[in-house]
Structures are given as structure tokens and as C-alpha cells.
Design an enzyme around this catalytic site. Structure first.
Site, short mmCIF file in Angstrom:
data_model
loop_
_atom_site.label_atom_id
_atom_site.label_comp_id
_atom_site.label_asym_id
_atom_site.label_seq_id
_atom_site.Cartn_x
_atom_site.Cartn_y
_atom_site.Cartn_z
CE1 TYR A 1 -3.16 -2.84 0.09
CE2 TYR A 1 -3.91 -2.11 2.24
CZ TYR A 1 -4.02 -2.96 1.16
OH TYR A 1 -5.00 -3.91 1.14
CE LYS B 1 0.34 -17.41 -2.52
NZ LYS B 1 -0.52 -18.61 -2.48
CG ASP C 1 -3.06 -19.81 -0.49
OD1 ASP C 1 -2.25 -19.62 0.43
OD2 ASP C 1 -2.78 -20.48 -1.49
CG ASP D 1 -7.33 -3.98 3.88
OD1 ASP D 1 -8.31 -3.84 4.64
OD2 ASP D 1 -7.17 -3.29 2.86
CG ASP E 1 -13.01 -6.02 5.76
OD1 ASP E 1 -12.59 -5.41 6.78
OD2 ASP E 1 -13.59 -5.43 4.82
#
Ligand code: NAD
Length: 353
Positions: free
Chosen positions: A141, A186, A219, A243, A247
Site C-alpha cells: 500500500y 505467502k 490462502d 486488510d 474483514d
């Protein structure tokens, strides 16, 4: 103890739930003999309307002078033109950067009486009590961005220091909870994740050998959060993965109106806010659920003021209020009685031990 708390009510339901949080903080101060003083300042759309700047200088000054900062919410349809040069969210992003809050803590706790509000089956939610620690100021970001007519790129960068400080926050939290830490990356694809994994494994081995550590690819973590959420205690991850996972985790609880957050740095004031937005569809009606804001105030008591007993008693008062049957519209099931923001707040204060 004496503490200065800066309140940033913001937009939409922000002022309603901030008022609730302040009432609860006042009740805590009275019951435990503390002296909390408050400074209120503008942020977001309200600040754009009044001064033309989503984060006025006086607000920055009030936040820097405070022991802790509480934010309601920012944004709304009035300021949502994507082409506008000045937007409410800019105020919040800038404030996070000024306060140096790099660790975003989002606890997810299930109240058994509200399990029906979650899209997941109730038996999967039994015992869910987890906290996601998201790195907030680094990663993709904030990396360099490029754009040509037919290509674009976003650079993802992390340093060892950035990884160490966030993993330490998460590990200390895990030590005070059930002693379990899950690091999400990851590392099968991304170089930043391989650094993340190396630094995390080394640091946890050296400084936190007593923790039960699990490492998951993002994942797989997304899947495990839904298939075995009760097994997680503290989850730590980088900015973008956090992020998305926060959620996803928030849906376990069913309503946005129940979930708090804290953003912490090394020394300066922490920033506390409910995870929900300004809810323009219900603003000004006195029906917003104040629980997320009040639970954020509990986090403020714990993390910025070091008042653990007071924080726990606020959290127990919320749980008792829910088990006593008080329901704002967002968590109302058939046959239950609906209460207003003020009534819910009064009930939580009544339940404070
Ligand atoms: P939202 O969280 O404001 O609302 C989503 C839905 O949840 C709405 O139906 C709303 O009524 C309901 N809801 C949210 N909080 C509630 C509460 N406490 N009690 C009862 N119901 C509640 O998300 P949105 O509609 O996507 O965004 C609205 C505005 O808020 C946008 O401008 C967005 O940019 C902004 N926003 C701000 C923040 C923040 O300040 N940190 C976070 C998210 C969204």
C-alpha cells in the site's frame, strides 16, 4: 490516574457512538477514581466542511498532546466523489502516519447469544476469541506506484525492522492470552514473505520460545479462518493480507456494530476506533449500535492507559448487556425488543461492576 483523551467524533454515526464511549469512560473514571479529561477535535468530512481540510492542524496538535485518541468514523456520500481532491479518508490515513501507529489490532469475540447473526453455523463459532494483528504502515500500500496507458505496478517492500516490531507486538499479546501465535505469509511466492518468515521464526525462537507457533500461507489462512476459527488466538500478518483477513474475520461476529480496533505504535498515543464506518443510512436516528465504540474504549483503557481491570469490566458489561437481552436494530432477532443507542449505552453502564 489522570489522562487526556482526544475525541474525534467525525461523520455520520461517529458522533453518536463517540458520545457513548465517552459516557462509559466517565462511568469508569467515577467508579475507579480516575481523572479523564477530553479534548474534542474535527476530522474527516466535518473538518472539510468547517475548515476545508480533513485533518486540521489543531486536530494534529490535540492528538499529539493526548495519552490516547478515540475516533468515531469518517466519510459519507456528501464527500464521496472519487475525483475530489480532498476526501475524508485522507485525514485518517495521515493521522495514522503522524501517530506512527504500525500495529492494527482487531479482536473478534463471539457473543453466544448473537451466534445466529453470523453466516457461519453456530457450532463452528463456539469459543471463538481471536485477534488479528495487521501491519499498518508498510508493504504494497505504501510502495512506489507506476502507471502507463497499458501497465501498472505497485511495489511491496518490508524491512527486517518493520517485521520485528509488529511480530513483537503480536507475540506479547499472545503471551497474555492463550499463548498461540499464527503468522500468515505467502512465502511460496513472495520474497517479502520469505523475509517475513525468516525474521519471524528467528525472533520468536530467540525471544518467545514459550509460544505455540503456527505458520500459514494466506490462502490457507483464509480457509482455516472459516473452517476452524475457534483454534486461533493471535494472528499476525502484513498490511494487505491483514486488510483482507480482518474483514473476513469480522464476518464471524455477524455485525460490524460489535467489533473494536486499536492502532498502536511504540510510544505515542494509540488510536482507537470501531471497525465500522459512518453508516450514513442510519445516521442521526439514534439507533446505531454503540458496542464497537465502547469495546474500542475498553482497548484504550488497556493499551494506552494500562488499566486492565477497568478494560475487562467494560468488556464484561458489554457481554452482560447482550446476555441480558438488549438489542440495537443491527443485532435484533425476531421477537426481541429493540433499544436505542442511548438505552444500550445506559444498560452497559448499569452492568459495569
Ligand atoms: P459502514 O460500516 O458505515 O456501514 C455498513 C452497514 O453496516 C450499513 O448498513 C450500516 O448501517 C451498518 N452499520 C455500521 N455500523 C453500525 C453500527 N454501529 N450500528 C448499526 N449498524 C451499523 O460501511 P459503508 O456503508 O461501506 O461506508 C459508509 C461510509 O463510511 C463511507 O464513506 C466509508 O468510506 C466510510 N468508512 C469509514 C471507516 C472509518 O472511519 N474508519 C471505515 C469504513 C468505512
Amino acid at each position: 490516574m489522570a489522562a487526556l483523551i482526544t475525541l474525534l467524533p467525525g461523520d455520520g454515526i461517529g458522533p453518536d457512538v463517540t458520545a457513548s464511549a465517552r459516557q462509559v469512560l466517565d462511568a469508569v473514571a467515577e467508579r475507579y477514581g480516575h481523572d479523564f479529561s477530553y479534548r474534542e477535535a474535527l476530522i474527516g468530512g466535518a473538518a472539510i466542511d468547517e475548515i476545508g481540510n480533513p485533518l486540521p492542524d489543531e486536530t494534529i496538535e490535540a492528538c499529539e498532546a493526548a495519552d490516547a485518541v478515540f475516533l468515531g468514523a469518517v466519510g459519507g456520500p456528501r464527500w464521496s466523489d472519487p475525483n475530489a481532491a480532498i476526501r475524508p479518508e485522507q485525514g485518517l490515513l495521515e493521522l495514522r502516519s503522524i501517530l506512527g501507529v504500525y500495529a492494527n489490532l482487531r479482536p473478534v469475540r463471539i457473543y453466544p447469544e448473537l451466534a445466529g447473526a453470523s453466516p457461519l453455523r453456530a457450532e463452528l463459532l463456539d469459543g471463538v476469541d481471536l485477534i488479528v494483528v495487521r501491519e499498518l504502515t508498510g508493504g504494497i500500500y505504501f510502495g512506489e506506484k507506476t502507471r502507463t496507458s497499458d501497465s501498472a505496478s505497485d511495489l511491496c517492500e518490508y524491512t527486517s525492522g518493520e517485521i520485528e516490531r509488529i511480530v513483537r507486538v503480536a507475540a506479547r499479546l499472545a503471551e497474555g492470552r492463550r499463548g498461540k501465535l499464527c503468522s500468515v505469509d505467502k512465502a511460496n511466492v513472495l520474497e517479502t514473505s520469505r523475509l517475513w518468515r525468516d525474521v519471524t521464526n528467528r525472533l520468536l525462537g530467540e525471544e518467545f520460545p514459550g509460544l505455540e507457533v503456527e505458520t500459514l500461507l494466506v490462502d490457507a489462512a483464509a480457509m482455516h479462518l472459516l473452517s476452524r476459527p475457534a483454534e486461533f488466538d493471535v494472528i499476525v500478518t502484513e498490511n494487505m493480507f491483514g486488510d483482507i483477513l480482518t474483514d473476513e474475520a469480522s464476518m464471524l461476529a455477524g455485525s460490524l456494530g460489535m467489533l473494536p480496533s486499536a492502532s498502536l505504535g511504540d510510544s505515542r498515543a494509540g488510536l482507537y476506533e470501531p471497525i465500522h464506518g459512518s453508516a450514513p443510512d442510519i445516521a442521526g436516528q439514534g439507533i446505531a449500535n454503540p458496542c464497537a465504540a465502547i469495546a474500542s474504549a475498553a482497548m484504550l483503557l488497556r493499551h494506552s492507559l494500562g488499566l486492565e481491570d477497568e478494560a475487562s469490566s467494560v468488556e464484561s458489561a458489554i457481554a452482560d448487556t447482550i446476555s441480558g437481552g438488549a438489542r440495537t436494530a443491527d443485532i435484533l432477532a425476531e421477537g426481541e425488543t429493540r433499544v436505542s443507542t442511548d438505552q444500550m449505552t445506559a444498560e452497559i453502564i448499569r452492568c459495569l461492576s
